[in-house]
Motif scaffolding. Sequence first.
Motif, PDB file in Angstrom:
ATOM      1  N   ALA A 155      71.691  49.300  -0.074  1.00 57.70           N
ATOM      2  CA  ALA A 155      71.742  50.753  -0.264  1.00 57.70           C
ATOM      3  C   ALA A 155      71.300  51.125  -1.675  1.00 57.70           C
ATOM      4  O   ALA A 155      70.499  52.053  -1.876  1.00 57.70           O
ATOM      5  N   ARG A 156      71.810  50.398  -2.664  1.00 56.54           N
ATOM      6  CA  ARG A 156      71.448  50.695  -4.052  1.00 56.54           C
ATOM      7  C   ARG A 156      69.969  50.405  -4.320  1.00 56.54           C
ATOM      8  O   ARG A 156      69.294  51.172  -5.029  1.00 56.54           O
ATOM      9  N   ALA A 157      69.475  49.316  -3.758  1.00 52.96           N
ATOM     10  CA  ALA A 157      68.067  48.953  -3.968  1.00 52.96           C
ATOM     11  C   ALA A 157      67.138  49.997  -3.358  1.00 52.96           C
ATOM     12  O   ALA A 157      66.114  50.364  -3.960  1.00 52.96           O
ATOM     13  N   TYR A 158      67.485  50.484  -2.173  1.00 59.48           N
ATOM     14  CA  TYR A 158      66.650  51.515  -1.544  1.00 59.48           C
ATOM     15  C   TYR A 158      66.626  52.776  -2.406  1.00 59.48           C
ATOM     16  O   TYR A 158      65.556  53.351  -2.663  1.00 59.48           O
TER      17      TYR A 158
ATOM     18  N   PHE B  92      68.492  46.444  11.958  1.00 56.36           N
ATOM     19  CA  PHE B  92      68.058  47.846  11.870  1.00 56.36           C
ATOM     20  C   PHE B  92      69.264  48.781  11.770  1.00 56.36           C
ATOM     21  O   PHE B  92      69.276  49.717  10.978  1.00 56.36           O
ATOM     22  N   LEU B  93      70.285  48.506  12.592  1.00 59.85           N
ATOM     23  CA  LEU B  93      71.478  49.359  12.589  1.00 59.85           C
ATOM     24  C   LEU B  93      72.167  49.312  11.231  1.00 59.85           C
ATOM     25  O   LEU B  93      72.601  50.344  10.691  1.00 59.85           O
ATOM     26  N   TYR B  94      72.262  48.115  10.658  1.00 57.14           N
ATOM     27  CA  TYR B  94      72.939  47.952   9.379  1.00 57.14           C
ATOM     28  C   TYR B  94      72.138  48.583   8.242  1.00 57.14           C
ATOM     29  O   TYR B  94      72.710  49.112   7.283  1.00 57.14           O
ATOM     30  N   MET B  95      70.807  48.531   8.339  1.00 55.96           N
ATOM     31  CA  MET B  95      69.974  49.187   7.331  1.00 55.96           C
ATOM     32  C   MET B  95      70.203  50.694   7.356  1.00 55.96           C
ATOM     33  O   MET B  95      70.344  51.337   6.309  1.00 55.96           O
TER      34      MET B  95
ATOM     35  N   GLU C 196      72.870  52.234   8.495  1.00 58.08           N
ATOM     36  CA  GLU C 196      74.222  52.456   7.959  1.00 58.08           C
ATOM     37  C   GLU C 196      74.211  52.494   6.436  1.00 58.08           C
ATOM     38  O   GLU C 196      74.999  53.211   5.815  1.00 58.08           O
ATOM     39  N   ALA C 197      73.322  51.717   5.828  1.00 58.48           N
ATOM     40  CA  ALA C 197      73.238  51.647   4.367  1.00 58.48           C
ATOM     41  C   ALA C 197      72.498  52.834   3.767  1.00 58.48           C
ATOM     42  O   ALA C 197      72.351  52.912   2.541  1.00 58.48           O
ATOM     43  N   GLY C 198      72.019  53.742   4.606  1.00 61.80           N
ATOM     44  CA  GLY C 198      71.329  54.920   4.107  1.00 61.80           C
ATOM     45  C   GLY C 198      69.820  54.811   4.116  1.00 61.80           C
ATOM     46  O   GLY C 198      69.128  55.708   3.609  1.00 61.80           O
ATOM     47  N   ILE C 199      69.289  53.755   4.687  1.00 64.41           N
ATOM     48  CA  ILE C 199      67.844  53.598   4.804  1.00 64.41           C
ATOM     49  C   ILE C 199      67.389  54.333   6.063  1.00 64.41           C
ATOM     50  O   ILE C 199      67.910  54.073   7.148  1.00 64.41           O
TER      51      ILE C 199
ATOM     52  N   LEU D  26      79.137  42.125   0.331  1.00 66.15           N
ATOM     53  CA  LEU D  26      78.492  42.970  -0.673  1.00 66.15           C
ATOM     54  C   LEU D  26      77.041  43.324  -0.367  1.00 66.15           C
ATOM     55  O   LEU D  26      76.486  44.260  -0.945  1.00 66.15           O
ATOM     56  N   ILE D  27      76.395  42.569   0.525  1.00 64.48           N
ATOM     57  CA  ILE D  27      74.942  42.679   0.666  1.00 64.48           C
ATOM     58  C   ILE D  27      74.516  44.058   1.160  1.00 64.48           C
ATOM     59  O   ILE D  27      73.502  44.611   0.694  1.00 64.48           O
ATOM     60  N   GLN D  28      75.258  44.655   2.089  1.00 62.68           N
ATOM     61  CA  GLN D  28      74.868  45.969   2.598  1.00 62.68           C
ATOM     62  C   GLN D  28      74.868  47.019   1.489  1.00 62.68           C
ATOM     63  O   GLN D  28      73.958  47.862   1.406  1.00 62.68           O
ATOM     64  N   ASP D  29      75.855  46.946   0.608  1.00 63.91           N
ATOM     65  CA  ASP D  29      75.901  47.884  -0.516  1.00 63.91           C
ATOM     66  C   ASP D  29      74.735  47.666  -1.469  1.00 63.91           C
ATOM     67  O   ASP D  29      74.156  48.626  -1.988  1.00 63.91           O
TER      68      ASP D  29
END
Length: 450
Positions: free
Chosen positions: A332-335, A359-362, A364-367, A326-329
């Motif tokens: 994304a919402r927090a950003y 960095f890659l995962y951030m 991917e999350a839309g950051i 769940l953390i990646q989602d």
Amino acid sequence: MHPTARLAGVALAALSPLSLFAAEPLALQCGQLFDARSGKLLDARTVVVRDGKVAEVLAGRADVPGVQAIDLSGHTCSPGWTDLHVHLGDQSSPKSYEEDFRLDDVDFAFRAVGYARKTLMAGFTSVRDLGGEVSPHLRDAINQGLVDGPRIWAAGKSIATTGGHADPSNGYNSTLSHLIGPPGPTEGVINSVDDARQAVRQRYKDGSDVIKITATAGVLSYAKSGDAPQFTVDEVKAIVDTARDYGYRVAAHAHGAEGMKRAVLGGVTSIEHGTYMTDEVMALMKQKGTWYVPTIHAGRFVAEKAKLDDYFPEVVRPKAARIGALIQDTAARAYKAGVKIAFGTDMGVGPHGDNAREFLYMVEAGIPAATALQAATIRAAEVLGVDDQGVVEAGKRADIVAMPGNPLADITVVTRVDFVMKDGKVYKRPDGVRLDGMQADAEAQAGAAP
């Protein structure tokens, strides 16, 4: 910490590679330079380094009289990165739970030396180690030049409640529990406001640089819950207020919303992980100026390992599968909500040296890539409360990394860092780049560059 743990760093001094080139004047001729303040790439710049600091930043590819040049054309230079959540004293494996009973502190200290070097070579010139009795001693060994590694802000032992995520006696059988007795504030376990103050003062006595609390249950602790709140607001406030007396900031491990809310109300500097962060918590964090350190890498790692039958104990496995994914989602919402985000991986859960994958995962999350890079540079410095790093500017620490290509166009280049400088010393440089007449004996002693 057993006193022999200190010996590990000393014994390994003979094994530690020297920096390739000592802190002599250098001119780094960068193809591009990431400006952490603006989040933009500048065109060619020459960064002049003297006495471990940036002396000046010149436009273009400049030759500086009397100063050796390093050709980094085709590379993007960046301020050295900071990982705000690591555990250099450990690394997850199927044997992790048994090793706490089988190994001595000195064993973990020896391992930590290798983990520290991998972290530095990946481009992370600073870290905040959030829990582990080895880390203050490793910090000292690095500062003394005995071993190579990043600059460390060490929490030492995390502070928990009885049965909480950082209670060191979780999972012990009754015989062992009765033998050692219930842990208290000296061991980082509290159950009152007075205990909270004592635990912080003990961390000061132990030489910590930052305070870590486990505001909720956790994924990898030997306990059923992964998100239950584990401190009262008054207990958190007592920790934060006492920490402030010693110039400390407080980081709060937290997965559940109620525990996060109590931690934010209590005044912590940052929330780590933040899995079940609600809109209410996000609004409160924005109001209080609380930072969020997502640790997406750790979430993805434990979710993947939870699919294996023999990696985690059965009490841990459902939590890893449920929470980790769940953390990646959440990031994304927090950003999107405007919460302040800084960079952290929880390495030690995943393999050390793999930090840049965050960095890659951030992304991917839309950051945006630029925001992710800022999170590991200027924003990380803000979380630490320091103003001498996180940017490449005159008078700042000469912590500089470089990678082939443009990370704003292709974020994956962050995983190919081939130049690392910390405090003006070069620890890694691209193949074929040589500095005639400079510290040739140092390179010979260090062996082939990594």
